[in-house]
Motif scaffolding. Sequence first.
Motif, PDB file in Angstrom:
ATOM      1  N   ARG A   1       0.849  -1.196   0.000  1.00 10.57           N
ATOM      2  CA  ARG A   1       0.000   0.000   0.000  1.00 10.57           C
ATOM      3  C   ARG A   1       0.880   1.240   0.000  1.00 10.57           C
ATOM      4  O   ARG A   1       1.944   1.269   0.610  1.00 10.57           O
ATOM      5  N   GLY A   2       0.395   2.289  -0.656  1.00 11.31           N
ATOM      6  CA  GLY A   2       1.125   3.555  -0.689  1.00 11.31           C
ATOM      7  C   GLY A   2       1.164   4.199   0.685  1.00 11.31           C
ATOM      8  O   GLY A   2       0.205   4.086   1.455  1.00 11.31           O
ATOM      9  N   THR A   3       2.256   4.863   0.996  1.00 15.63           N
ATOM     10  CA  THR A   3       2.363   5.542   2.296  1.00 15.63           C
ATOM     11  C   THR A   3       1.624   6.871   2.264  1.00 15.63           C
ATOM     12  O   THR A   3       1.075   7.289   3.280  1.00 15.63           O
ATOM     13  N   GLN A   4       1.574   7.535   1.129  1.00 12.24           N
ATOM     14  CA  GLN A   4       0.871   8.809   0.993  1.00 12.24           C
ATOM     15  C   GLN A   4      -0.631   8.603   0.777  1.00 12.24           C
ATOM     16  O   GLN A   4      -1.438   9.382   1.250  1.00 12.24           O
ATOM     17  N   ASP A   5      -0.971   7.559   0.027  1.00  9.09           N
ATOM     18  CA  ASP A   5      -2.359   7.278  -0.313  1.00  9.09           C
ATOM     19  C   ASP A   5      -2.568   5.771  -0.212  1.00  9.09           C
ATOM     20  O   ASP A   5      -2.064   5.015  -1.037  1.00  9.09           O
ATOM     21  N   GLU A   6      -3.297   5.330   0.788  1.00 15.33           N
ATOM     22  CA  GLU A   6      -3.487   3.900   1.015  1.00 15.33           C
ATOM     23  C   GLU A   6      -4.290   3.215  -0.089  1.00 15.33           C
ATOM     24  O   GLU A   6      -4.301   1.991  -0.178  1.00 15.33           O
ATOM     25  N   ARG A   7      -4.971   4.001  -0.924  1.00 14.25           N
ATOM     26  CA  ARG A   7      -5.707   3.408  -2.039  1.00 14.25           C
ATOM     27  C   ARG A   7      -4.760   2.931  -3.133  1.00 14.25           C
ATOM     28  O   ARG A   7      -5.119   2.085  -3.935  1.00 14.25           O
ATOM     29  N   GLU A   8      -3.571   3.485  -3.176  1.00 14.66           N
ATOM     30  CA  GLU A   8      -2.589   3.071  -4.181  1.00 14.66           C
ATOM     31  C   GLU A   8      -1.896   1.790  -3.735  1.00 14.66           C
ATOM     32  O   GLU A   8      -1.522   1.652  -2.576  1.00 14.66           O
TER      33      GLU A   8
END
Length: 158
Positions: A89-96
């Motif tokens: 999962r992305g650290t800035q955006d968990e949707r990524e």
Amino acid sequence: MTDLALDNQLCFKLYAASRAVTRAYKPMLDQLGLTYPQYLAMLVLWEWHVATPTQPTVKALGERLMLDSGTLTPLLKRLEQLGWVMRRRGTQDEREMHLSLSDSGVQLRDQALALKTRLLCDSGVDLNQADALRDGLDQLLAQIRVLSSSAPTGPTGR
């Protein structure tokens, strides 16, 4: 009516050629433990592994392969189970969802390198003709993308 004869349809020739190529790759891909769609995903990930210092996203991979996330997610989960791909999962955006190759995924590339050459050599295809066909298909795909992006949607044209 010869205009509608199956053998006169470009779409059928592309479809039949695609299926034939997929069938020809199957025994070689079976040796690697990959399906054809998984192989295509790995091709992109190997390409990006060399060229991109950042971890690409599932969305970027889907755009590159022209696949939606509903098709791509199970494919990537399987590659992850096989130990070739890691998803985070992305650290800035968990949707990524970011992708990276494991060490064994990188090593798998070495085994896959010979596939294209082996397929072309075994089939007796002229390499110049294959390159010209690929270039022509690139042009066709670009033209169809432009056409389909400007085509009206739905019965009212919206």
